[in-house]
Design an enzyme around this catalytic site. Structure first.
Site, PDB file in Angstrom:
ATOM      1  N   TYR A 112       0.832  -1.203   0.000  1.00  0.00           N
ATOM      2  CA  TYR A 112       0.000   0.000   0.000  1.00  0.00           C
ATOM      3  C   TYR A 112       0.862   1.247   0.000  1.00  0.00           C
ATOM      4  CZ  TYR A 112      -4.304  -2.525   1.217  1.00  0.00           C
ATOM      5  OH  TYR A 112      -5.385  -3.346   1.207  1.00  0.00           O
ATOM      6  N   TYR A 151      -0.778  -9.989   0.707  1.00  0.00           N
ATOM      7  CA  TYR A 151       0.315  -9.471   1.550  1.00  0.00           C
ATOM      8  C   TYR A 151       0.233 -10.057   2.953  1.00  0.00           C
ATOM      9  CZ  TYR A 151      -3.345  -6.115   2.991  1.00  0.00           C
ATOM     10  OH  TYR A 151      -4.504  -5.542   3.423  1.00  0.00           O
ATOM     11  N   ARG A 161      -3.213 -11.743   3.835  1.00  0.00           N
ATOM     12  CA  ARG A 161      -4.480 -11.325   3.248  1.00  0.00           C
ATOM     13  C   ARG A 161      -4.566 -11.844   1.824  1.00  0.00           C
ATOM     14  NH1 ARG A 161      -7.889  -7.740   4.474  1.00  0.00           N
ATOM     15  NH2 ARG A 161      -9.167  -9.527   3.993  1.00  0.00           N
ATOM     16  N   HIS A 164      -7.268  -8.454  -2.490  1.00  0.00           N
ATOM     17  CA  HIS A 164      -8.589  -7.850  -2.264  1.00  0.00           C
ATOM     18  C   HIS A 164      -8.584  -6.375  -2.601  1.00  0.00           C
ATOM     19  CE1 HIS A 164      -6.313  -7.061   1.415  1.00  0.00           C
ATOM     20  NE2 HIS A 164      -7.032  -5.971   1.526  1.00  0.00           N
ATOM     21  N   HIS A 166     -10.651  -2.915  -1.266  1.00  0.00           N
ATOM     22  CA  HIS A 166     -11.568  -2.349  -0.267  1.00  0.00           C
ATOM     23  C   HIS A 166     -12.600  -1.477  -0.971  1.00  0.00           C
ATOM     24  CE1 HIS A 166      -9.007  -3.337   3.289  1.00  0.00           C
ATOM     25  NE2 HIS A 166      -8.040  -3.274   2.406  1.00  0.00           N
TER      26      HIS A 166
END
Ligand SMILES: [Fe+2]
Lengths: 246, 205
Positions: A112, A151, A161, A164, A166
């Site tokens: 991110y 990640y 995770r 995905h 959000h």
């Protein structure tokens, strides 16, 4: 401007057995952040059945193109190019026009763009990882992006995770406000993820998994994933003797 | 067999996660140039908005007493006359200079949230009753699996608060003060306690 009919009914009660409960100790951060007392249940009032309108004029051309909205001129982020599309519906089955849909995600390597992010995978200089759009008159939305990578995250010692995206969705009433995540068909990490497992209902999890949609690929450019989102439905006011507020 | 009702199920909620700011307040998170401004940021009013200017501030506090530094808070409220700026508002047109919706992250180092807004008017309930002036809150963060909804009421509205049908639904009266802000001039402090003795009342509404 949007021109949907004013709707004044209250929303269907939320099915709390399908949503994650607040306290899910296998997702450790929830332990100190979960209210412990019962929620006070109330029929929606004017304060929840109303909500602001977001006009299409607030959007810029690249708001729904994560491939280009952060890239340097002439450059593009690295990764699998995908189109994500679908409809925002409500529980009655109809489209929700004028819904604000915001999305954010990691880059192709699972990193991110955020000050507090510490994963060693590199930033992509051409990828911001944020976009938004507003649904059309049928509730339809789409955006272009790079498929995010999975990640690792600090929870258990080896928790990952699944890939995905959000989503934050703003429908017509403040009581419809929803944040969720979209997963990708075929990812084995989905069924190992402590955050996915906060959802107690297997069917509800499956409804967050977007299938590959080969009918909507852009040939020689990108594959498509279809993701429909359902917001709370609203009761009809047709059967009421007197319109509320009159 | 009977005909199927055919209703869909609401999509399940998932936590907003630690990076909700990337999606909802990207400029705050350091991603500049994608959106001009963060949606819902800044004062909710402009020069022409009717009503008394107020500041609402507070912390979202976890069960150890620590303020959350990664929460996102949204508010939704009526205008000074108690009208919502929404197509579902049937009683008339709200102040065109007041949307009534705001969004802010907690401060990255302290966790404090601040809204610059106006004091809302009272809003009708059903059966001819009235809700005291209030601001609806929605809180999400890492570790919160489904957005939490609560309300802030005004301490100077003692009489209206006593008659408020929503506050009236709270069986344990000792919990009512968790929804009433503390006033200091035009500043209202409203802390949201996720757990503990003073756990804020949250609604399923
Ligand atoms: Fe994430």
């Amino acid at each position: 401007m949007t021109n949907f009919q004013p709707e004044t009914g209250g929303f269907f009660a939320r099915d709390r057995e399908m949503h994650p409960p607040a306290y899910t100790p296998w997702y450790k951060t929830s332990v100190l952040r979960s209210p412990q007392r019962a929620l006070i249940s109330l029929e929606g009032t004017k304060s929840e059945i109303t909500g602001p309108v977001f006009g299409h004029n607030m959007l810029n051309e690249l708001d729904n193109d994560l491939i280009l909205n952060y890239a340097k001129p002439g450059e593009m982020p690295i990764g699998q190019r995908i189109l994500v599309h679908g409809r925002v519906l409500d529980e009655r089955g109809g489209g929700v026009p004028g819904a604000l849909v915001e999305f954010w995600q990691a880059n192709a390597g699972g990193r991110y763009r955020h000050k507090k992010e510490t994963y060693l995978a590199p930033l992509d200089p051409n990828f911001g990882g944020v976009g938004r759009t507003i649904t059309d008159e049928n509730g339809y939305y789409w955006f272009k992006t790079i498929k995010p990578g999975p990640y690792p995250w600090p929870n258990g010692v080896n928790d990952w995770r699944p890939a995905h995206i959000h989503f934050s969705i703003f429908g017509h009433g403040f009581a419809q406000r929803l944040i969720t995540q979209m997963y990708f068909e075929g990812d084995p990490l989905i069924w190992m993820c402590p955050i996915v497992k906060t959802i107690p209902d297997e069917e509800a999890i499956k409804r967050l998994v977007a299938p590959l949609d080969m009918n909507n690929t852009i040939p020689h450019d990108m594959r498509a994933y279809k993701f429909d989102i359902v917001l709370r439905g609203r009761r009809s006011t047709l059967f009421e003797n007197r319109k509320e507020g009159n | 067999m009977v005909q199927p009702l055919g209703y869909l199920k609401e999509s399940a909620s998932q936590t907003a996660g630690p990076y909700v700011h990337i999606g909802c307040t990207p400029n705050f998170s350091g991603i500049e140039g994608v959106f001009e401004t963060d949606l819902g940021s800044g004062p909710l009013y402009n020069d022409k908005t009717k009503g008394e200017r107020i500041t609402v501030r507070g912390f979202v506090i976890d069960g150890s007493g620590t303020p959350l530094k990664d929460a996102l808070i949204e508010i939704w409220q009526a205008d000074a006359d108690g009208l919502y700026n929404s197509p579902s508002e049937t009683r008339g047109s709200a102040d065109p200079n007041f949307l009534g919706w705001g969004r802010t992250p907690g401060d990255m180092s302290t966790g404090e949230f601040v809204f610059e807004t106006i004091k809302p008017g009272k809003v009708p309930f059903k059966g001819g009753r009235w809700m005291a002036p209030h601001i609806t809150f929605w809180v999400v963060a890492r570790g919160i699996n489904i957005g939490l909804q609560t309300r802030m009421y005004f301490p100077e509205e003692e009489e209206a608060n006593a008659a408020d049908p929503v506050l009236g639904r709270i069986e344990h009266r000792v919990r009512v003060p968790t929804l009433i802000a503390k006033k200091d001039g035009n500043t209202y402090t409203f802390n949201i306690n996720l757990q503990g003795e003073n756990e804020t009342v949250f609604f399923d509404i």
